[in-house]
Design an enzyme around this catalytic site. Structure first.
Site, short mmCIF file in Angstrom:
data_model
loop_
_atom_site.label_atom_id
_atom_site.label_comp_id
_atom_site.label_asym_id
_atom_site.label_seq_id
_atom_site.Cartn_x
_atom_site.Cartn_y
_atom_site.Cartn_z
N TYR A 1 42.23 30.26 45.65
CA TYR A 1 43.69 30.42 45.61
C TYR A 1 44.23 31.05 46.90
O TYR A 1 44.98 32.02 46.86
CB TYR A 1 44.09 31.25 44.38
N TYR B 1 44.50 30.07 29.54
CA TYR B 1 43.79 29.61 30.75
C TYR B 1 42.39 29.20 30.36
O TYR B 1 41.68 29.95 29.68
CB TYR B 1 43.74 30.72 31.81
N ASP C 1 37.28 29.50 23.31
CA ASP C 1 36.89 29.72 24.71
C ASP C 1 36.57 31.20 24.87
O ASP C 1 37.46 32.02 25.05
CB ASP C 1 38.04 29.28 25.63
N LYS D 1 30.48 33.16 32.43
CA LYS D 1 30.66 34.44 33.10
C LYS D 1 29.49 35.41 32.93
O LYS D 1 28.56 35.40 33.70
CB LYS D 1 31.99 35.07 32.68
#
Length: 429
Positions: A19, A147, A248, A277
């Site tokens: 980003y 997200y 998720d 993660k």
């Protein structure tokens, strides 16, 4: 060897960081090494890492047991294709995941990253309904402010307006969205809070393959904590309207919210769960998507006769070996007590931030601490202030948050929280 000025100049001119702009790239902080909860910089300074490498390094850095697992595996084989071949690290990791995840999730698909895990979950849902003779059930339902990753399928279920992928909205698959729950964590379920979900399912269940959501904690979409009772009600509505539920848990899994998996706050099992993660303790990329025997068998009986996905590095032995040791380490320790300790420290130490005029709300859950501002911050302005304060904190938008490693001491947590308050106080003036 230290990173020199020429290397930093090359980085700025040629390397695209997450980003970031290539026209006016932000300054980079050169890290030489990492140990425990500290990042050592090229100039010799050390930073207390409040981000756990985007929430993954739950045991801290350079952990001797994880290092040993990596060393031991790499001498045997670092990788071998998973097509037609299996190996002990993948088998034992899958055994652990089946045992520790919510009940009924006993079919394991090992993937590359969190985004890929989300892609896999959506493909599973679509292929499941196709195999049941209902190909019209091919769209996803998601929550606003959610997200789920940066790949195309995952982007399509992120918030299309306030999320990071708005400019792609015209080319993404068109999904259904409902407002995020109004009921906050720790508060009673508000009357009517489930009505938008029920209305959407009532009208469009014949098109919806699955509801995909982040259970209890919305991560990169806003660090928002919502009611487990809402999640429990959503599970019941999905069952009533014959829609799958995908949880998720890429960010919330492996203890981050105070439960091993966030679904446990509501006492529910999803039909499909996405993990990533912290799976390898932050050592390398690995993800997993688990589903039920019923879904696995239904897909396998369908027209394709198999699940149509197979990444090159699926089941990577090196990543699986480290993940095995990371999960063993987690379960051997009283991780829940450590996360509760961190939650207590974050609530106490961040509370004074609420007195600052630029702060809208302070909240904490498990090993997650959030200071939400009234206005967004400039990363280029605020990041150097945190580095000068001796901490690594990377805000986004209006959120200054921390997700520290579980091994962080109370003294380091105090320093981390004080730095946040001090830096925000500087911005206030």
């Amino acid at each position: 060897m230290s990173i020199n000025e020429e290397q930093l100049a090359f980085d700025q001119a040629h390397i695209w960081h997450p980003y970031s702009s290539m026209i006016n790239p932000p300054p980079m902080t050169p890290v030489e090494s990492a140990s425990g909860v500290r990042l050592k910089l090229s100039d010799g300074r050390e930073l207390i890492d409040g981000m756990a490498s985007w929430w993954s390094a739950i045991h801290g850095y350079s952990h001797p047991r994880l290092n040993a697992a990596a060393h031991g595996q790499i001498d045997k084989m670092s990788h071998v294709m998973f097509g037609g071949i299996t190996h002990e690290p993948a088998i034992e990791l899958s055994r652990k995941l089946v045992a520790m995840t919510p009940a009924g999730l006993d079919r394991v698909f090992l993937a590359d990253s969190g985004s890929v895990s989300a892609e896999v979950s959506m493909k599973m849902a679509i292929q499941y309904w196709h195999a049941r003779g209902k190909p019209g059930k091919h769209r996803m339902l998601s929550l606003r402010n959610g997200y789920h990753g940066d790949t195309f399928g995952a982007m399509s279920v992120c918030d299309p307006v306030t999320g990071m992928h708005e400019l792609f909205s015209g080319v993404l698959a068109q999904q259904f969205f409902i407002p995020r729950p109004e009921s906050r964590f720790g508060q009673p379920l508000l009357d009517g809070d489930l009505e938008p979900l029920e209305a959407m399912l009532s009208e469009h269940a014949d098109e919806i393959a699955a509801l995909i959501l982040e259970p209890v904690v919305q991560g990169a979409g806003g660090m928002y904590f919502y009611s487990p009772e809402w999640l429990k009600g959503a599970r019941a509505l999905c069952d009533r309207y014959d829609v799958l539920m995908i949880a998720d848990e890429i960010a919330t899994g492996f203890g981050r919210t105070g439960k091993l998996f966030a679904c446990e706050h509501a006492g529910i099992s999803p039909d499909i769960i996405c993990l990533g993660k912290a799976l390898t303790g932050g050592y390398m990329t690995l993800a997993a998507t688990l589903t039920t025997a019923h879904i696995g068998e239904t897909i396998s009986k369908g027209g394709a006769g198999c699940f149509m996905h197979g990444p090159t590095f699926m089941g990577n032995p090196l990543a699986c070996a480290v993940a095995n040791e990371s999960l063993t380490l987690l379960q051997e320790q009283d991780w829940q007590a450590e996360v509760q300790r961190i939650e207590g420290q974050l609530k106490e130490r961040l509370a004074p931030a609420a007195e600052l005029s630029n702060v809208a709300e302070v909240r904490a859950l498990g090993a997650i601490g959030v200071v939400e501002l009234h206005q967004g911050v400039s990363l280029a302005e605020i990041q150097p202030l945190f580095v000068d304060a001796g901490v690594w904190v990377r805000p986004f938008g209006k959120l200054v948050y921390v997700m520290p490693p579980y091994v962080m001491s109370n003294a380091d947590l105090a320093t981390l929280c004080s730095a946040i308050i001090d830096v925000l106080g500087q911005l206030e003036n």
